[in-house]
Design a protein around this motif. Sequence first.
Motif, PDB file in Angstrom:
ATOM      1  N   GLU A  98       0.874  -1.173   0.000  1.00 46.28           N
ATOM      2  CA  GLU A  98       0.000   0.000   0.000  1.00 46.28           C
ATOM      3  C   GLU A  98       0.909   1.220   0.000  1.00 46.28           C
ATOM      4  OE1 GLU A  98      -3.713   0.177   0.616  1.00 46.28           O
ATOM      5  OE2 GLU A  98      -3.568  -1.847  -0.189  1.00 46.28           O
ATOM      6  N   GLY A  99       0.512   2.252  -0.717  1.00 45.74           N
ATOM      7  CA  GLY A  99       1.333   3.447  -0.809  1.00 45.74           C
ATOM      8  C   GLY A  99       0.856   4.558   0.103  1.00 45.74           C
ATOM      9  N   PRO A 100       1.533   5.721   0.055  1.00 45.77           N
ATOM     10  CA  PRO A 100       1.157   6.850   0.899  1.00 45.77           C
ATOM     11  C   PRO A 100      -0.243   7.391   0.609  1.00 45.77           C
ATOM     12  CG  PRO A 100       3.189   7.316  -0.328  1.00 45.77           C
ATOM     13  CD  PRO A 100       2.728   5.968  -0.722  1.00 45.77           C
ATOM     14  N   ALA A 101      -0.788   7.127  -0.588  1.00 41.82           N
ATOM     15  CA  ALA A 101      -2.129   7.599  -0.950  1.00 41.82           C
ATOM     16  C   ALA A 101      -3.156   6.464  -0.872  1.00 41.82           C
ATOM     17  CB  ALA A 101      -2.097   8.206  -2.350  1.00 41.82           C
ATOM     18  N   ALA A 102      -2.903   5.478  -0.021  1.00 43.51           N
ATOM     19  CA  ALA A 102      -3.745   4.281   0.064  1.00 43.51           C
ATOM     20  C   ALA A 102      -5.211   4.573   0.348  1.00 43.51           C
ATOM     21  CB  ALA A 102      -3.193   3.324   1.121  1.00 43.51           C
ATOM     22  N   THR A 103      -5.504   5.669   1.012  1.00 47.06           N
ATOM     23  CA  THR A 103      -6.896   5.983   1.349  1.00 47.06           C
ATOM     24  C   THR A 103      -7.612   6.743   0.233  1.00 47.06           C
ATOM     25  OG1 THR A 103      -6.240   8.032   2.458  1.00 47.06           O
ATOM     26  CG2 THR A 103      -6.397   6.031   3.823  1.00 47.06           C
ATOM     27  N   HIS A 104      -6.904   7.099  -0.818  1.00 50.70           N
ATOM     28  CA  HIS A 104      -7.493   7.842  -1.931  1.00 50.70           C
ATOM     29  C   HIS A 104      -7.981   6.893  -3.027  1.00 50.70           C
ATOM     30  CE1 HIS A 104      -5.006  10.834   0.069  1.00 50.70           C
ATOM     31  NE2 HIS A 104      -5.802  11.747  -0.458  1.00 50.70           N
ATOM     32  N   PRO A 105      -9.027   7.273  -3.749  1.00 53.69           N
ATOM     33  CA  PRO A 105      -9.443   6.440  -4.877  1.00 53.69           C
ATOM     34  C   PRO A 105      -8.424   6.552  -6.012  1.00 53.69           C
ATOM     35  CG  PRO A 105     -10.794   8.425  -4.750  1.00 53.69           C
ATOM     36  CD  PRO A 105      -9.900   8.431  -3.545  1.00 53.69           C
ATOM     37  N   PRO A 106      -8.091   5.454  -6.659  1.00 56.41           N
ATOM     38  CA  PRO A 106      -7.135   5.531  -7.764  1.00 56.41           C
ATOM     39  C   PRO A 106      -7.770   6.163  -8.999  1.00 56.41           C
ATOM     40  CG  PRO A 106      -7.906   3.286  -7.521  1.00 56.41           C
ATOM     41  CD  PRO A 106      -8.514   4.070  -6.392  1.00 56.41           C
ATOM     42  N   ARG A 107      -7.014   7.002  -9.669  1.00 55.80           N
ATOM     43  CA  ARG A 107      -7.467   7.661 -10.900  1.00 55.80           C
ATOM     44  C   ARG A 107      -6.658   7.207 -12.107  1.00 55.80           C
ATOM     45  NH1 ARG A 107     -11.948   8.437  -8.945  1.00 55.80           N
ATOM     46  NH2 ARG A 107     -12.267  10.107  -7.487  1.00 55.80           N
ATOM     47  N   GLY A 108      -5.421   6.783 -11.851  1.00 52.84           N
ATOM     48  CA  GLY A 108      -4.538   6.322 -12.915  1.00 52.84           C
ATOM     49  C   GLY A 108      -3.859   5.033 -12.501  1.00 52.84           C
ATOM     50  N   ALA A 109      -3.301   4.339 -13.489  1.00 49.88           N
ATOM     51  CA  ALA A 109      -2.572   3.092 -13.222  1.00 49.88           C
ATOM     52  C   ALA A 109      -1.433   2.973 -14.216  1.00 49.88           C
ATOM     53  CB  ALA A 109      -3.494   1.888 -13.340  1.00 49.88           C
ATOM     54  N   THR A 110      -0.410   2.244 -13.820  1.00 51.48           N
ATOM     55  CA  THR A 110       0.698   1.957 -14.726  1.00 51.48           C
ATOM     56  C   THR A 110       1.015   0.480 -14.684  1.00 51.48           C
ATOM     57  OG1 THR A 110       2.310   2.536 -12.999  1.00 51.48           O
ATOM     58  CG2 THR A 110       1.789   4.241 -14.634  1.00 51.48           C
ATOM     59  N   ARG A 111       1.497   0.004 -15.825  1.00 51.90           N
ATOM     60  CA  ARG A 111       1.940  -1.384 -15.964  1.00 51.90           C
ATOM     61  C   ARG A 111       3.326  -1.352 -16.599  1.00 51.90           C
ATOM     62  NH1 ARG A 111      -1.475  -4.690 -20.162  1.00 51.90           N
ATOM     63  NH2 ARG A 111      -0.388  -3.287 -21.553  1.00 51.90           N
ATOM     64  N   ARG A 112       4.281  -1.969 -15.919  1.00 52.80           N
ATOM     65  CA  ARG A 112       5.655  -2.021 -16.440  1.00 52.80           C
ATOM     66  C   ARG A 112       6.102  -3.472 -16.476  1.00 52.80           C
ATOM     67  NH1 ARG A 112       8.396   1.036 -12.701  1.00 52.80           N
ATOM     68  NH2 ARG A 112       9.184  -0.782 -11.613  1.00 52.80           N
ATOM     69  N   ARG A 113       6.568  -3.884 -17.628  1.00 56.00           N
ATOM     70  CA  ARG A 113       7.080  -5.239 -17.808  1.00 56.00           C
ATOM     71  C   ARG A 113       8.579  -5.173 -18.004  1.00 56.00           C
ATOM     72  NH1 ARG A 113       2.634  -7.686 -22.018  1.00 56.00           N
ATOM     73  NH2 ARG A 113       0.840  -6.861 -20.925  1.00 56.00           N
ATOM     74  N   THR A 114       9.286  -6.069 -17.332  1.00 57.76           N
ATOM     75  CA  THR A 114      10.735  -6.103 -17.416  1.00 57.76           C
ATOM     76  C   THR A 114      11.185  -7.535 -17.636  1.00 57.76           C
ATOM     77  OG1 THR A 114      10.794  -4.308 -15.779  1.00 57.76           O
ATOM     78  CG2 THR A 114      12.870  -5.448 -16.243  1.00 57.76           C
ATOM     79  N   ALA A 115      11.836  -7.780 -18.764  1.00 54.16           N
ATOM     80  CA  ALA A 115      12.349  -9.122 -19.042  1.00 54.16           C
ATOM     81  C   ALA A 115      13.595  -9.370 -18.206  1.00 54.16           C
ATOM     82  CB  ALA A 115      12.676  -9.253 -20.525  1.00 54.16           C
ATOM     83  N   LEU A 116      13.699 -10.591 -17.670  1.00 58.92           N
ATOM     84  CA  LEU A 116      14.896 -10.965 -16.929  1.00 58.92           C
ATOM     85  C   LEU A 116      15.920 -11.523 -17.913  1.00 58.92           C
ATOM     86  CD1 LEU A 116      13.375 -12.722 -13.799  1.00 58.92           C
ATOM     87  CD2 LEU A 116      14.189 -10.382 -14.019  1.00 58.92           C
ATOM     88  N   ALA A 117      17.134 -11.021 -17.848  1.00 51.43           N
ATOM     89  CA  ALA A 117      18.195 -11.480 -18.750  1.00 51.43           C
ATOM     90  C   ALA A 117      18.439 -12.977 -18.519  1.00 51.43           C
ATOM     91  CB  ALA A 117      19.474 -10.688 -18.504  1.00 51.43           C
ATOM     92  N   PRO A 118      18.702 -13.735 -19.594  1.00 49.49           N
ATOM     93  CA  PRO A 118      18.897 -15.187 -19.464  1.00 49.49           C
ATOM     94  C   PRO A 118      20.056 -15.575 -18.555  1.00 49.49           C
ATOM     95  CG  PRO A 118      18.825 -14.536 -21.782  1.00 49.49           C
ATOM     96  CD  PRO A 118      18.790 -13.291 -20.972  1.00 49.49           C
ATOM     97  N   ASP A 119      21.054 -14.722 -18.441  1.00 52.04           N
ATOM     98  CA  ASP A 119      22.213 -15.059 -17.613  1.00 52.04           C
ATOM     99  C   ASP A 119      22.071 -14.596 -16.163  1.00 52.04           C
ATOM    100  OD1 ASP A 119      22.297 -12.392 -18.338  1.00 52.04           O
ATOM    101  OD2 ASP A 119      24.484 -12.321 -18.475  1.00 52.04           O
ATOM    102  N   LEU A 120      20.910 -14.032 -15.826  1.00 51.03           N
ATOM    103  CA  LEU A 120      20.677 -13.512 -14.479  1.00 51.03           C
ATOM    104  C   LEU A 120      20.040 -14.596 -13.614  1.00 51.03           C
ATOM    105  CD1 LEU A 120      20.971 -10.795 -13.003  1.00 51.03           C
ATOM    106  CD2 LEU A 120      18.650 -10.258 -13.721  1.00 51.03           C
TER     107      LEU A 120
END
Length: 194
Positions: A98-120
Amino acid sequence: MHAMQYDITLPADYDMEIIRKRVATRGHLLDDFPGLGLKAYLMREREDGSPVNQYAPFYLWATPEGMNSFLWGPGFQGIVNDFGRPVVQHWTGLAYEEGPAATHPPRGATRRRTALAPDLSPVEAVTEAVTTHAQEARAEGVVATALAVDPRHWELLTFTLWAHTEPPAESGERFQVLHLSAPGRSGLGTGRLW
């Protein structure tokens, strides 16, 4: 926790008011759905700078039974009837905060995808991602954020709900939140999920 999303990409000239009305009349139906942590009814539009018009609901399931009940029940069948059967992406949950604005209604959202390197090393990559996720959760405007992994493609997913409609560009793909159903949000736990 299980994360799930399907993207319904619509024609460039599609009247997105249809999606707004759909959510306004049907969104409340999952406000008390058993096993659902939260569902964010997401949309993005070309007229707002998105590359596509898209309806892209995002779910955090507290139980696999809840997810199965939705997918094999009338809820998802409504999507199939109206838009065809979309590919349902799903990820295993790693962390929820939960973030600092947890009590507020969400108005926006983000989605971030990150591929894991094969050697990691997956262990090192996930451990580092969970630590970074906890730090990012403290950013101003964060309502809640989840970190998940797709071990089939070795891809990390960060999904964040924001109290404002214009999340930071570096946070990932941006969406509008039309409604939030969150019957089991408090049961998602916090921090690392194993």
